[in-house]
Design an enzyme around this catalytic site. Structure first.
Site, PDB file in Angstrom:
ATOM      1  N   GLU A 340      -2.903  -0.087   3.957  1.00  0.00           N
ATOM      2  CA  GLU A 340      -2.428   1.060   4.729  1.00  0.00           C
ATOM      3  C   GLU A 340      -0.916   1.003   4.949  1.00  0.00           C
ATOM      4  O   GLU A 340      -0.244   2.044   4.961  1.00  0.00           O
ATOM      5  CB  GLU A 340      -3.155   1.144   6.068  1.00  0.00           C
ATOM      6  CG  GLU A 340      -4.677   1.138   5.993  1.00  0.00           C
ATOM      7  CD  GLU A 340      -5.270   2.206   5.087  1.00  0.00           C
ATOM      8  OE1 GLU A 340      -4.547   3.143   4.701  1.00  0.00           O
ATOM      9  OE2 GLU A 340      -6.458   2.113   4.745  1.00  0.00           O
ATOM     10  N   TYR A 411      -9.231   3.184  -6.824  1.00  0.00           N
ATOM     11  CA  TYR A 411      -8.766   1.941  -6.215  1.00  0.00           C
ATOM     12  C   TYR A 411      -8.844   0.771  -7.191  1.00  0.00           C
ATOM     13  O   TYR A 411      -7.878   0.025  -7.353  1.00  0.00           O
ATOM     14  CB  TYR A 411      -9.600   1.613  -4.973  1.00  0.00           C
ATOM     15  CG  TYR A 411      -9.513   2.646  -3.882  1.00  0.00           C
ATOM     16  CD1 TYR A 411      -8.660   2.463  -2.797  1.00  0.00           C
ATOM     17  CD2 TYR A 411     -10.271   3.804  -3.927  1.00  0.00           C
ATOM     18  CE1 TYR A 411      -8.574   3.411  -1.793  1.00  0.00           C
ATOM     19  CE2 TYR A 411     -10.192   4.761  -2.929  1.00  0.00           C
ATOM     20  CZ  TYR A 411      -9.345   4.558  -1.868  1.00  0.00           C
ATOM     21  OH  TYR A 411      -9.261   5.500  -0.881  1.00  0.00           O
TER      22      TYR A 411
END
Length: 473
Positions: A340, A411
């Site tokens: 993040e 991802y």
């Protein structure tokens, strides 16, 4: 990363979580991809993907004043956004995106949409469209290139009952994508894509925010930007925030425990956590988060916002990134904090259309995450991973929303492809490429074509076979 419950892959070498939103991708219901999109002028709508022609409206400034109720479940106030027309064509209307209505759409008579606008000034509002996430505002007169104007309105925000990026967990409220923001018009026309809960739909230009949040003193309010507090009326506090060149504004509210520290590189890191959050995970998030913001500052360019807030709870699913603020579901083993934090660069500083090309932020953030933890990526690639010929790393959310069980490839295969590109062109060359690429798109918008061109410019090797093999189209 989406705020969906995360499937976890363990890396024994890194002893950390590789967080991939897989477990709930199958169950998550995507909103209809056939929602209404405003037509673009014919010459622009036929443009192929390159660096977007001048995106407009730009040089946005949001001035917001909000007041929260006793527990932060309901917020009311006034919002004003001023902007410039950067296009050669007169700007006759703008669109506001009410992303907070994405899951609930237009609601029901007994349960209306969570985000409501009223008393619009500076233009004439139309009907809410795209499942009540888009509002057209016709300007009083066409706005010529370089001219500025403003639109203002009252806003009412009710936090939904679900545990989500716009939702709640116990006494804690998360207000991600709650404020209406202006849509973008570029070579493809107005971007009025539907909301998706699997991943992100968001596309915004770098903007300035000045936000005043009046709330009960019992609540702590982490928020995007540099924040400070002042005493309000008896029993209330006013949290002020100023954020420059960010793509969105998010905040949270609740009886958080807090800690503040400054990274060796000079970034103020403010941590907020619910009392039942595992203490070991909080410590690990703080340690890794501080290290990540400095390391990525060296690798991609100094973090420009001065402050970043970590909001941690026990049951939040996965993690969710916003400029200067990330929400983290935290176990004793920590969370996706490094991933993040990487998003502060890949989507935040180096922008992209998250609906049209999600790999440009998720794959890049996960590649940075893998490098941070030193994961072995030499054998991570397999051509057998691709379910069909239509599956490509560069697919849009329109595809991934219909193929939710494949979305993890953004991802896994995405970060792996970038790791293989590093081995193809050399580690030092890859490092220079990413730092220069970030610099060239700082506060701007990147595309797949931009990245392919930049990568080819740093090597004599023909990368066309690489792009084909890794389905970077």
């Amino acid at each position: 990363m989406s705020s969906l419950q995360a499937h976890t892959w363990w890396s024994r070498a890194g002893r950390r979580l590789l967080v991939v939103p897989l477990a709930l991708l199958v169950a998550a219901a995507a909103t209809g991809a056939d929602a209404v999109t405003a037509p673009a002028p014919a010459p622009e709508s036929e443009a192929k993907e390159t660096t977007p022609r001048t995106a407009t409206p730009d040089r946005l400034r949001y001035d917001v004043s909000l007041r929260g109720d006793a527990d932060g479940s309901h917020w009311t106030g006034r919002q004003r956004v001023s902007f410039r027309n950067a296009s050669d064509r007169p700007l006759r209307e703008v669109y506001l995106r009410l992303w907070g209505n994405g899951d609930d759409k237009c609601g029901t008579p007994g349960k209306p949409s969570p985000v409501k606008m009223s008393k619009v000034r500076g233009g004439t509002p139309g009907r809410l469209t795209v499942n009540c996430t888009a509002l057209r505002v016709t300007l009083p007169k066409p706005l010529a290139r370089g001219e500025r104007t403003a639109v203002s309105f009252d806003v009412s925000i009710t936090v939904p009952g679900r545990n989500d990026r716009f939702g709640r967990e116990g006494a804690f409220r998360f207000l991600g994508n709650a404020l209406p923001v202006l849509a973008v018009h570029d070579a493809k026309g107005w971007h009025l894509d539907p909301y998706v809960s699997t991943g992100e739909s968001f596309y915004a230009l770098a903007s300035d925010f000045r936000v005043r949040i009046d709330h009960p003193s019992t609540l702590k309010v982490p928020a995007t930007g540099r924040t400070w507090t002042r005493d309000g009326k008896p029993g209330r506090t006013v949290t002020h925030s100023v954020a420059h060149r960010v793509r969105d504004f998010a905040w949270a509210a609740g009886p958080f425990r807090t800690a503040t520290e400054t990274s060796p590189g000079g970034v103020r890191v403010k941590s907020y956590w619910a009392p039942n959050t595992p203490a070991a995970g909080v410590r690990l998030n703080r340690k890794d988060g501080v290290a990540a913001v400095d390391r990525f500052g060296k690798e991609f360019g100094r973090y420009p916002y001065g402050e970043i807030d970590f909001v941690m709870t026990k049951k939040f699913g996965g993690g969710m990134e916003y400029p200067g603020l990330v929400i983290l579901g935290t176990t004793e083993e920590g969370s996706a904090v490094v991933h993040e934090v990487a998003h502060q660069w890949w989507y935040g500083i180096v922008g992209n259309d998250e609906y049209g090309a999600p790999w440009l932020d998720e794959s890049f953030a996960q590649y940075a995450n893998a490098r941070f933890y030193g994961w072995d990526t030499r054998d991570c690639w397999s051509d057998d991973d691709w379910p069909s010929d239509r599956t490509a790393l560069t697919n849009s959310m329109a595809y991934w929303a219909k193929h939710r069980d494949e979305y993890h490839l953004v991802y896994t295969a995405g970060s792996c492809a970038l790791a293989r590109l590093e081995r193809t062109i050399g580690a030092d060359t890859m490092a220079r490429l990413l730092k220069r690429y970030a610099r060239d798109h700082w506060y701007g918008v990147s595309t797949t074509a931009d990245f392919k061109k930049a990568a080819q410019s740093v090597t004599d090797k023909d990368l066309d076979p690489f792009w084909k093999q890794h389905r970077i189209r």
